[in-house]
Design a protein around this motif. Structure first.
Motif, mmCIF file in Angstrom:
data_model
loop_
_atom_site.group_PDB
_atom_site.id
_atom_site.type_symbol
_atom_site.label_atom_id
_atom_site.label_comp_id
_atom_site.label_asym_id
_atom_site.label_seq_id
_atom_site.Cartn_x
_atom_site.Cartn_y
_atom_site.Cartn_z
ATOM 1 N N ALA A 241 0.874 -1.074 -0.027
ATOM 2 C CA ALA A 241 0.086 -0.057 0.039
ATOM 3 C C ALA A 241 0.726 1.339 0.028
ATOM 4 O O ALA A 241 0.583 2.348 -0.519
ATOM 5 C CB ALA A 241 -0.921 -0.026 1.160
ATOM 6 N N ARG A 242 1.866 1.223 0.471
ATOM 7 C CA ARG A 242 2.961 2.458 0.622
ATOM 8 C C ARG A 242 3.905 2.552 -0.419
ATOM 9 O O ARG A 242 4.698 1.335 -0.617
ATOM 10 C CB ARG A 242 3.764 2.378 1.878
ATOM 11 N N GLN A 243 4.304 3.469 -0.830
ATOM 12 C CA GLN A 243 5.187 3.660 -1.906
ATOM 13 C C GLN A 243 6.472 3.469 -1.720
ATOM 14 O O GLN A 243 7.293 2.649 -2.274
ATOM 15 C CB GLN A 243 5.283 4.957 -2.314
ATOM 16 N N SER A 244 6.897 3.784 -0.321
ATOM 17 C CA SER A 244 8.313 3.360 0.240
ATOM 18 C C SER A 244 8.631 2.095 0.549
ATOM 19 O O SER A 244 9.619 1.533 0.386
ATOM 20 C CB SER A 244 8.654 4.033 1.550
ATOM 21 N N ALA A 245 7.482 1.016 0.599
ATOM 22 C CA ALA A 245 7.680 -0.452 0.786
ATOM 23 C C ALA A 245 8.048 -1.049 -0.594
ATOM 24 O O ALA A 245 8.771 -2.137 -0.140
ATOM 25 C CB ALA A 245 6.205 -0.970 1.209
ATOM 26 N N LEU A 246 7.770 -0.575 -1.434
ATOM 27 C CA LEU A 246 8.079 -1.082 -2.862
ATOM 28 C C LEU A 246 9.547 -1.380 -2.784
ATOM 29 O O LEU A 246 9.991 -2.274 -3.325
ATOM 30 C CB LEU A 246 7.583 -0.220 -4.026
ATOM 31 N N GLU A 247 10.475 -0.271 -2.602
ATOM 32 C CA GLU A 247 11.765 -0.376 -2.743
ATOM 33 C C GLU A 247 12.426 -1.359 -1.817
ATOM 34 O O GLU A 247 13.667 -1.911 -1.790
ATOM 35 C CB GLU A 247 12.256 0.977 -2.267
ATOM 36 N N MET A 248 11.930 -2.033 -0.608
ATOM 37 C CA MET A 248 12.009 -2.997 0.291
ATOM 38 C C MET A 248 11.813 -4.351 -0.142
ATOM 39 O O MET A 248 12.148 -5.317 0.402
ATOM 40 C CB MET A 248 11.437 -2.739 1.479
ATOM 41 N N VAL A 249 11.036 -4.402 -1.366
ATOM 42 C CA VAL A 249 10.554 -5.696 -1.754
ATOM 43 C C VAL A 249 11.729 -6.233 -2.512
ATOM 44 O O VAL A 249 12.518 -5.566 -3.362
ATOM 45 C CB VAL A 249 9.318 -5.632 -2.640
ATOM 46 N N ASP A 250 12.220 -7.372 -2.607
ATOM 47 C CA ASP A 250 12.950 -8.553 -3.004
ATOM 48 C C ASP A 250 12.916 -7.904 -4.581
ATOM 49 O O ASP A 250 11.843 -7.792 -5.456
ATOM 50 C CB ASP A 250 12.949 -9.839 -3.106
ATOM 51 N N GLN A 251 14.333 -7.834 -5.468
ATOM 52 C CA GLN A 251 14.106 -7.303 -6.781
ATOM 53 C C GLN A 251 13.445 -7.977 -7.896
ATOM 54 O O GLN A 251 12.581 -7.791 -8.669
ATOM 55 C CB GLN A 251 15.557 -6.790 -7.393
ATOM 56 N N GLU A 252 13.754 -9.394 -7.659
ATOM 57 C CA GLU A 252 12.765 -10.438 -8.495
ATOM 58 C C GLU A 252 11.301 -10.299 -8.449
ATOM 59 O O GLU A 252 10.723 -10.371 -9.185
ATOM 60 C CB GLU A 252 13.419 -11.753 -8.323
ATOM 61 N N THR A 253 11.107 -10.215 -7.063
ATOM 62 C CA THR A 253 9.416 -10.072 -6.787
ATOM 63 C C THR A 253 8.968 -8.935 -7.193
ATOM 64 O O THR A 253 7.851 -9.001 -7.832
ATOM 65 C CB THR A 253 9.102 -10.600 -5.101
ATOM 66 N N ARG A 254 9.648 -7.811 -6.983
ATOM 67 C CA ARG A 254 9.026 -6.582 -7.275
ATOM 68 C C ARG A 254 8.693 -6.681 -8.643
ATOM 69 O O ARG A 254 7.809 -5.849 -8.979
ATOM 70 C CB ARG A 254 10.223 -5.512 -7.316
ATOM 71 N N MET A 255 9.230 -7.193 -9.853
ATOM 72 C CA MET A 255 8.872 -7.122 -11.139
ATOM 73 C C MET A 255 7.483 -8.126 -11.359
ATOM 74 O O MET A 255 6.801 -8.128 -12.406
ATOM 75 C CB MET A 255 9.743 -7.918 -11.999
ATOM 76 N N LYS A 256 7.279 -8.807 -10.203
ATOM 77 C CA LYS A 256 5.816 -9.579 -10.343
ATOM 78 C C LYS A 256 4.536 -8.882 -9.673
ATOM 79 O O LYS A 256 3.601 -9.406 -9.618
ATOM 80 C CB LYS A 256 6.281 -10.938 -9.694
ATOM 81 N N LEU A 257 4.635 -7.538 -9.209
ATOM 82 C CA LEU A 257 3.763 -7.037 -8.619
ATOM 83 C C LEU A 257 2.741 -6.192 -9.359
ATOM 84 O O LEU A 257 3.426 -5.731 -10.452
ATOM 85 C CB LEU A 257 4.324 -6.148 -7.612
ATOM 86 N N PRO A 258 1.625 -6.191 -9.068
ATOM 87 C CA PRO A 258 0.640 -5.122 -9.906
ATOM 88 C C PRO A 258 1.298 -3.757 -10.050
ATOM 89 O O PRO A 258 1.043 -2.922 -10.754
ATOM 90 C CB PRO A 258 -0.570 -5.380 -9.320
ATOM 91 N N THR A 259 2.012 -3.475 -9.004
ATOM 92 C CA THR A 259 2.461 -2.099 -8.978
ATOM 93 C C THR A 259 3.814 -1.683 -9.391
ATOM 94 O O THR A 259 4.272 -0.516 -9.100
ATOM 95 C CB THR A 259 2.273 -1.575 -7.398
ATOM 96 N N ALA A 260 4.562 -2.585 -9.920
ATOM 97 C CA ALA A 260 5.874 -2.300 -10.471
ATOM 98 C C ALA A 260 5.506 -1.348 -11.664
ATOM 99 O O ALA A 260 4.586 -1.613 -12.326
ATOM 100 C CB ALA A 260 6.395 -3.783 -11.214
ATOM 101 N N PRO A 261 6.408 -0.456 -11.799
ATOM 102 C CA PRO A 261 6.018 0.771 -12.828
ATOM 103 C C PRO A 261 5.659 0.285 -14.178
ATOM 104 O O PRO A 261 4.937 0.623 -14.868
ATOM 105 C CB PRO A 261 7.216 1.588 -12.740
ATOM 106 N N LYS A 262 6.320 -0.848 -14.871
ATOM 107 C CA LYS A 262 6.208 -1.260 -16.218
ATOM 108 C C LYS A 262 4.949 -1.946 -16.268
ATOM 109 O O LYS A 262 4.168 -1.857 -17.064
ATOM 110 C CB LYS A 262 7.262 -2.485 -16.556
#
Length: 308
Positions: A241-262
């Protein structure tokens, strides 16, 4: 808790509140607040002003605190299209000539009408503007009608993965985390298409009249810390829910999230206000379309061993 407000309404009315904190979808959270079933939350007092500014837009309604972003996506079995250019867009979902095979769709207009318009060339930020006209609604149904004979209707959240696994469909709409689990945990050769994803929120709410109000607030404050939200995303791929939390997510996992910028480039956030005004009339029209599609050759998952 399986959704809705009936059980909560009964507890509040009987002054016998058994649930303190409930994880709700946005529409139930807003309606529950309007109906006096949920406690109002002072977000700045509970979370702090800097935290409030860190939450995504719309995730702090009067009686709730957002916790994650989930989405409805398109997915396909890569083995169905081996040796050819892989589908990668909402438009490809509706192209049964190039990418043959059945299409799985949830038996609900919400999300499907938005996907149809994106596939028909409507920019994501104009989807509800177009749907706000009868011509726009007709356009969405016309796009759906183009693939009507190829649709297999689903209802249960596990249905899309099972339909792909059993070769009942070549592509399907699906919930992103459940489809990702099938890929990561079960080794299924599925692929998610993020183009045209429709995303929604889950939020923490406090039931009106709880005897543990302060404890409930303490829990939500704890669960809303960036590290807690990031850890949750690392376990199940919902966007924090928080923007700052996204940077704390594992890089590989981050790309699998609905909120990944791409992944957000062509996404549509479900407009609950619009659906509150239009869901009832569109349910009737959509069910008529479902019946029409079955007359044209469409199928459904009922009776084939799915969780239903």
């Amino acid at each position: 808790y399986s959704g809705g407000l009936e059980k909560i309404r009964n507890q509040v009315k009987a002054k016998n509140v058994k649930w303190d904190v409930v994880d709700m979808g946005l529409s139930n959270a807003v309606r529950g607040c309007e109906d006096g079933l949920l406690e109002k939350i002072d977000h700045e007092k509970l979370l702090g002003s800097s935290a409030v500014n860190d939450f995504r837009d719309g995730m702090l309604p009067d009686c709730a605190v957002g916790q994650n972003v989930f989405s409805n996506v398109v997915a396909y079995d890569q083995e169905s299209f081996s040796g050819m250019s892989a589908p990668d867009s909402a438009q490809d979902f509706f192209d049964t000539k190039t990418y043959s095979g059945q299409r799985g769709m949830r038996q609900n207009p919400r999300g499907n009408l938005e996907l149809a318009l994106i596939a028909d060339g409507v920019e994501p930020d104009r989807v509800y503007e177009v749907l706000g006209t009868e011509e726009g609604v007709d356009r969405a149904f016309s796009k759906l009608r183009n693939i009507a004979p190829s649709i297999t209707w689903w209802d249960g959240p596990e249905d899309p993965q099972l339909m792909l696994k059993r070769d009942q469909v070549a592509m399907t709409t699906a919930y992103n985390a459940r489809m990702q689990a099938a890929i990561d945990n079960d080794g299924q050769p599925f692929k998610i298409i993020w183009d045209g994803q429709t995303y929604d929120y889950e939020l923490w709410t406090i039931v009106k009249g709880t005897r543990h109000l302060e404890e409930a607030k303490t829990f939500i404050e704890f669960a809303s810390k960036p590290k807690r939200l990031a850890d949750q995303a690392n376990v199940i791929p919902y966007g924090p829910a928080r923007q700052s939390a996204l940077e704390m997510v594992d890089q590989e996992t981050r790309m699998k999230l609905p909120t990944a910028p791409k992944n957000l480039e062509s996404a549509v956030r479900i407009n609950h206000e619009w659906w509150a005004d239009n869901q009832e009339r569109l349910n009737e029209r959509f069910q008529a379309f479902v019946t029409e599609s079955k007359d044209m050759g469409a199928d459904d998952t009922f009776g084939v061993g799915t969780p239903r």
